[in-house]
Write a protein that holds these residues in place. Structure first.
Motif, mmCIF file in Angstrom:
data_model
loop_
_atom_site.group_PDB
_atom_site.id
_atom_site.type_symbol
_atom_site.label_atom_id
_atom_site.label_comp_id
_atom_site.label_asym_id
_atom_site.label_seq_id
_atom_site.Cartn_x
_atom_site.Cartn_y
_atom_site.Cartn_z
ATOM 1 N N LEU A 44 0.814 -1.211 0.000
ATOM 2 C CA LEU A 44 0.000 0.000 0.000
ATOM 3 C C LEU A 44 0.849 1.262 0.000
ATOM 4 C CD1 LEU A 44 -2.775 -0.985 2.595
ATOM 5 C CD2 LEU A 44 -2.899 -1.095 0.109
ATOM 6 N N SER A 45 2.141 1.099 0.258
ATOM 7 C CA SER A 45 3.034 2.264 0.317
ATOM 8 C C SER A 45 3.227 2.927 -1.031
ATOM 9 C CB SER A 45 4.398 1.847 0.869
ATOM 10 O OG SER A 45 5.087 1.059 -0.096
ATOM 11 N N ILE A 46 2.714 2.330 -2.123
ATOM 12 C CA ILE A 46 2.835 3.024 -3.408
ATOM 13 C C ILE A 46 2.061 4.331 -3.394
ATOM 14 C CG2 ILE A 46 3.240 0.962 -4.784
ATOM 15 C CD1 ILE A 46 0.278 1.208 -5.637
ATOM 16 N N TYR A 47 1.215 4.531 -2.365
ATOM 17 C CA TYR A 47 0.613 5.860 -2.200
ATOM 18 C C TYR A 47 1.704 6.909 -1.995
ATOM 19 C CZ TYR A 47 -2.030 9.710 -0.180
ATOM 20 O OH TYR A 47 -2.569 10.944 0.081
ATOM 21 N N CYS A 48 2.787 6.511 -1.335
ATOM 22 C CA CYS A 48 3.901 7.431 -1.070
ATOM 23 C C CYS A 48 4.818 7.445 -2.290
ATOM 24 C CB CYS A 48 4.666 7.009 0.182
ATOM 25 S SG CYS A 48 3.642 6.938 1.663
ATOM 26 N N THR A 49 4.551 8.309 -3.204
ATOM 27 C CA THR A 49 5.304 8.402 -4.448
ATOM 28 C C THR A 49 6.402 9.451 -4.311
ATOM 29 O OG1 THR A 49 3.823 10.084 -5.337
ATOM 30 C CG2 THR A 49 3.211 7.776 -5.677
ATOM 31 N N GLY A 50 6.935 9.856 -5.474
ATOM 32 C CA GLY A 50 7.911 10.940 -5.456
ATOM 33 C C GLY A 50 7.344 12.219 -4.869
ATOM 34 N N TRP A 51 6.017 12.363 -4.947
ATOM 35 C CA TRP A 51 5.367 13.533 -4.360
ATOM 36 C C TRP A 51 5.577 13.556 -2.851
ATOM 37 C CZ3 TRP A 51 -0.695 14.002 -4.167
ATOM 38 C CH2 TRP A 51 -1.042 15.141 -3.439
ATOM 39 N N THR A 52 5.252 12.425 -2.187
ATOM 40 C CA THR A 52 5.357 12.411 -0.733
ATOM 41 C C THR A 52 6.802 12.321 -0.261
ATOM 42 O OG1 THR A 52 4.908 10.049 -0.854
ATOM 43 C CG2 THR A 52 3.070 11.454 -0.320
ATOM 44 N N PHE A 53 7.680 11.726 -1.062
ATOM 45 C CA PHE A 53 9.073 11.622 -0.634
ATOM 46 C C PHE A 53 9.789 12.969 -0.790
ATOM 47 C CE2 PHE A 53 13.545 10.530 -0.880
ATOM 48 C CZ PHE A 53 13.673 9.570 0.109
ATOM 49 N N TYR A 54 9.653 13.587 -1.954
ATOM 50 C CA TYR A 54 10.279 14.888 -2.190
ATOM 51 C C TYR A 54 9.305 16.035 -1.941
ATOM 52 C CZ TYR A 54 14.055 12.386 -4.626
ATOM 53 O OH TYR A 54 15.108 11.562 -4.944
ATOM 54 N N GLY A 55 8.107 15.907 -2.552
ATOM 55 C CA GLY A 55 7.184 17.037 -2.591
ATOM 56 C C GLY A 55 6.571 17.405 -1.263
ATOM 57 N N ALA A 56 6.502 16.459 -0.311
ATOM 58 C CA ALA A 56 5.897 16.797 0.977
ATOM 59 C C ALA A 56 6.675 17.892 1.690
ATOM 60 C CB ALA A 56 5.820 15.551 1.859
ATOM 61 N N VAL A 57 8.004 17.847 1.568
ATOM 62 C CA VAL A 57 8.831 18.899 2.177
ATOM 63 C C VAL A 57 8.551 20.229 1.492
ATOM 64 C CG1 VAL A 57 11.184 19.672 2.620
ATOM 65 C CG2 VAL A 57 10.599 17.250 2.862
ATOM 66 N N GLY A 58 8.474 20.198 0.148
ATOM 67 C CA GLY A 58 8.137 21.424 -0.568
ATOM 68 C C GLY A 58 6.753 21.924 -0.213
ATOM 69 N N PHE A 59 5.816 21.020 -0.027
ATOM 70 C CA PHE A 59 4.463 21.389 0.376
ATOM 71 C C PHE A 59 4.495 22.086 1.734
ATOM 72 C CE2 PHE A 59 -0.120 19.467 0.267
ATOM 73 C CZ PHE A 59 -0.641 20.748 0.376
ATOM 74 N N ALA A 60 5.315 21.549 2.660
ATOM 75 C CA ALA A 60 5.411 22.139 3.992
ATOM 76 C C ALA A 60 6.003 23.541 3.929
ATOM 77 C CB ALA A 60 6.257 21.243 4.895
#
Length: 892
Positions: A44-60
């Motif tokens: 189920l971890s495929i929900y965590c894509t490049g968005w959540t690995f890299y982009g979550a920091v940018g989102f924050a």
């Protein structure tokens, strides 16, 4: 850069090895550890894509604590798994669902048009997301190139994205289309994804530990930095939080890749128990160090640095090349796992619902050999994988790569979320219809394309700057980011609001205004009440339940010894334990052939198909049909065994067999008709009673009208059930005659009055009352019932103009005879032998009776010591009713 390329290739080779070993273990039967709950949870971890690995920091960095919403939505879904996810998994197992499009199209009457629409929506909605993964990988390469001063320009990024796309397509084709699995499981791919889940979690936590304890001196100093930063302030809008949380939850369920691993790849729904708490815990660990990395990146790196790459650039800025390399592999894992599963899911949808229907339409009846179909399916899926990945690459090139990874991800989220109203409505609301689903999806898809997807490509690429500002033709209320005059909202939430609102509204309203087809109603019952109709997922996947039902049915038809011998031989051939083999296609074919000798090929095929297909029809119902057919065949066999006269008996047997054939055909029609006759009034009663129940302010006149409809439908249903019960009682001989004296003239007069003759449907009665002066001692009510039925049949079926019915009565040797002769067409000679059977209907295009009237008449006359027969040689249809004037009162 050379080291980075070598490490990347080595990592990909390691994934190849993991996938290959898992596939090999699955083929050898060692699948227990491959399908363990922890593997399912990690997939189920495929929900965590490049968005959540890299982009979550940018989102924050850009939006503060809003980044939590992309983790909060899926966590809430899994914590509430008992209500929605469990139902989706159970439906997936019982209905053999292979994709999101397959689920929704199956629910709404197996509509391929709906499946095509969902496939196009899924491909269009997922394309930006796959492009996001290509962008995250190329940006990470660019970060290393910049650090090594390799001069990595835009052209180099495009080339890198192309090679990454080609590599991912090849990996997916190799391990995603090696074979055709009826359950669409890919053990090698799932195991590779589970390994990647561990890699990206370790990588992100390693960077976080380095930032907190290596750079900031521990938890206390880091918390002080977060408190001092604007990122850590709780300056967020409640409405925006709710909108983004809802969006992430909807996307978690509706993303094709998530549906694939969560539903299609699920081998045992009990795995959800672990996933319900372990996956939210996994997301919590993935989000644990987002704020520390974001705050540290803002402190250490030059102003204007890309916050999406802080996970890489922070370690590189401190000379931690090894840690940066691990971080790169974590990002590569996040991106590749998403692309692989998304491509498999989309290729399955494209192949099953677009390519194969087109291919079959061009080839007529289809392939002559199963191998032909297998080759076409595999080829279409491989080409679909390549096409999907290349489409994402072209989107990446066309859009030039968005400045924020999170923005691209949210565009895709809104697109795939359009399937949510139809999905939720389909599994919880039996009243949902195919037309309603098509309407809702179409409206939501169009709004998403116009208000979000096309503008995401960039102003001027497809949507002009003037249209963005003033709308088409100067209609400002239709501007993409200001629909219906609502301005100032974030484009993501603006599109989410209108698309979901109008999507749901159209779905509900059109469903209420339309009526589901019979197959839609059947599928709706099985989906909504799946826990009532279906066994556990494990039981369905094993096939044991079907084998047990097949054994019970075979014993009833073939006999216990013959059935056990048949099943035992097949079990031995399969190497199974006991007498229950797997219901393979070959065995089902053998079983059908054995059963067809007793009940006919069509009935055998229908019974086996109902049991194996998992339809919510009870085995007892099927066996009742089988018993009737078996009894008729047994009767024919006895006639043949007892025959002693050559020519006469052979002719008699031929006639009986023809009659049985007609009865079999009429029986099938009877079952269909009786189901329709029962279902139609019940549906009306249910519908109008629901209207009365749910409408509080209904006018009295409407209440009276609806109550009248319910009453008339109830009477209609009661009459049908009375006929069935009456015939059953007569056939069983449980009848006591109520003998009384009455003149035949009065009995006929009463029957004419009760036959329901009307001026709109006139029937001229000709009779001689003087010849009807016969005193009877019999059950006059039952006799009148016979007369009423014959007169009513003349009224319904006589096709002359004007219509006449002549009634002639006379007595001879203690018997009374009454002839009923109309002036219409005669009954076809082929039908005269079966018109008194209980399944017989003549002239069904003119009247919709269930075919029980004459059968009841024959049974009544038998109890009265008389008979009713067809009278040939007349100008029209004629029946003769003959009975003793004085009945002895026997009740056989």
């Amino acid at each position: 850069m050379n080291v980075l390329i070598v490490v990347s290739l080595g990592y990909v080779l390691a994934l190849f090895t993991v996938a290959f070993m898992a596939e090999r273990a699955a083929r050898s039967g060692r699948i227990k550890w491959l399908r363990a709950p922890v593997v399912y949870t990690l997939s189920l971890s495929i929900y965590c894509t490049g968005w959540t690995f890299y982009g979550a920091v940018g989102f924050a960095v850009r939006s503060g604590l809003e980044f939590i919403t992309i983790y909060l939505g899926p966590s809430l879904v899994m914590l509430g798994w008992w209500w929605t996810v469990r139902k989706l998994v159970r439906i997936g197992r019982t209905q053999r669902i292979t994709s999101l499009a397959d689920l929704i199209s199956s629910r709404f009457g197996k509509s391929n048009l709906l499946a095509v629409g969902l496939t196009l929506l899924a491909v269009t909605g997922t394309t930006p997301y796959i492009a996001l993964q290509l962008q995250s990988v190329t940006q990470s390469y660019a970060v290393f190139a910049e650090a090594s001063q390799d001069g990595f320009n835009q052209t180099s990024q495009t080339t890198t994205a192309l090679w990454v796309a080609i590599g991912l397509a090849l990996f997916t084709i190799l391990f995603g289309t090696r074979k055709l699995d009826v359950n669409e499981r890919h053990d090698g791919v799932v195991m590779a994804i589970a390994v990647e889940a561990v890699v990206k979690l370790i990588a992100l936590m390693a960077v976080g530990i380095f930032v907190v304890w290596g750079l900031s001196g521990g938890i206390g100093p880091m918390l002080e930095k977060i408190d001092a930063s604007e990122i850590g302030t709780w300056n967020v809008s409640g409405g925006r939080w709710a909108g983004l949380t809802f969006l992430s939850a909807a996307a978690f369920i509706c993303l094709p890749r998530m549906f694939h691993v969560m539903v299609v790849e699920n081998d045992d729904e009990r795995h959800l128990r672990m996933a319900s708490w372990a996956f939210p815990a996994y997301l919590m660990l993935m989000s644990l160090f987002v704020l520390p990395i974001a705050v540290t990146g803002l402190d250490l790196l030059p102003k204007g640095s890309n916050p999406d790459m802080f996970v890489l650039t922070v370690p590189l800025s401190q000379g931690q090349n090894g840690l940066a390399m691990l971080s790169f592999l974590g990002g590569l894992s996040s991106a590749t796992s998403m692309v692989i599963v998304a491509s498999i899911a989309l290729s399955t949808m494209v192949s099953n619902h677009i390519v194969m229907p087109i291919w079959l339409s061009f080839t007529g009846a289809g392939a002559s050999m199963s191998g032909d179909v297998r080759y076409i399916v595999l080829l279409s899926r491989r080409l679909s994988i390549a096409a999907v990945v290349m489409l994402a690459y072209f989107y990446f090139v066309l859009s030039g790569g968005g400045s924020a990874l999170a923005a691209i991800g949210l565009v895709s989220f809104v697109g795939v979320a359009q399937a949510l109203p139809v999905m939720i409505g389909g599994i919880f609301w039996r009243g949902a219809t195919r037309i309603g689903a098509l309407s809702g999806l179409s409206i939501g898809f169009v709004i998403w394309i116009y208000a979000l997807f096309l503008p995401s490509l960039g102003v001027g690429v497809v949507v002009s700057e003037a249209m963005m500002a003033s709308g088409p033709f100067g209609l400002t209320w239709l501007a993409p980011h200001a629909l219906f005059g609502v301005k100032g909202m974030d484009p993501i939430l603006h599109c989410l609001l209108w698309s979901m609102l109008l999507n749901s509204f159209a779905f509900v309203v059109v469903s209420l205004c339309s009526f589901p087809a019979p197959l839609e109603r059947l599928q709706g019952a099985q989906f909504v009440n799946v826990f009532d109709h279906a066994r556990s997922a494990k039981e369905w996947s094993s096939g044991a339940a079907q084998s047990e039902d097949l054994m019970v049915m075979a014993q009833r038809i073939l006999g216990a010894r013959e059935a056990q011998s048949l099943f035992g031989l097949e079990a031995a051939r399969q190497g199974a334990q006991g007498l229950l083999p797997e219901p393979t296609p070959e065995f089902l074919g053998v079983l059908e052939r054995e059963l067809s000798g007793s009940v006919g090929a069509a009935t055998a095929h229908a019974m086996v198909g109902q049991i194996v297909g998992g339809a919510s029809v009870s085995v007892d119902d099927l066996l009742a049909v089988a018993d009737e057919s078996a009894q008729m065949m047994e009767y024919s066999s006895k006639l043949e065994a007892q025959s002693t006269e050559q020519r006469r008996t052979a002719e008699k047997l031929r006639q009986v067999n023809e009659k049985l054939t007609q009865l079999s055909v009429q029986k099938d029609g009877f079952l269909s008709q009786i189901s329709h006759e029962l279902r139609t009034p019940m549906t009306s009663i249910r519908s109008f009673s629901e209207i009365l129940r749910d409408s509080q302010d209904m006018a009295d006149i409407d209440k009276a009208r609806y109550a009248g409809i319910i009453h008339s439908e109830t009477l209609r249903l009661t009459r049908l059930l009375d006929d069935l019960l009456d015939l059953s009682v007569l056939e069983a001989g449980r009848v006591s005659l109520n003998l009384s004296h009455k003149v035949l003239e009065n009995v006929i007069e009463g029957a004419i009055s009760s036959a329901g003759l009307s001026d709109e449907n006139p029937l001229l009665i000709r009779r001689t009352p003087a010849r009807e002066d016969i005193l009877l001692h019999t059950d006059v009510d039952r006799l009148a019932q016979v007369f009423i039925n014959v007169i009513s049949n003349a009224q319904k079926y006589c096709d002359a103009d004007p219509r006449q019915l002549t009634i002639k009565a006379f007595q001879s040797k203690g018997l009374a005879t009454v002839d009923f002769i109309d002036n219409g067409s005669k009954i076809d000679p082929d039908m005269r032998d079966v018109i008194f059977e209980k399944f017989s209907r003549v002239g069904e295009t003119k009247a919709g009776g269930a075919g029980l009237g004459l059968a009841i008449c024959r049974e009544i006359m038998t109890r009265l010591g008389g008979d009713i027969v067809y009278l040939p040689g007349q100008d029209g249809t004629a029946f003769r009713v003959q009975f003793p004037i004085i009945c002895e009162g026997q009740a056989a």
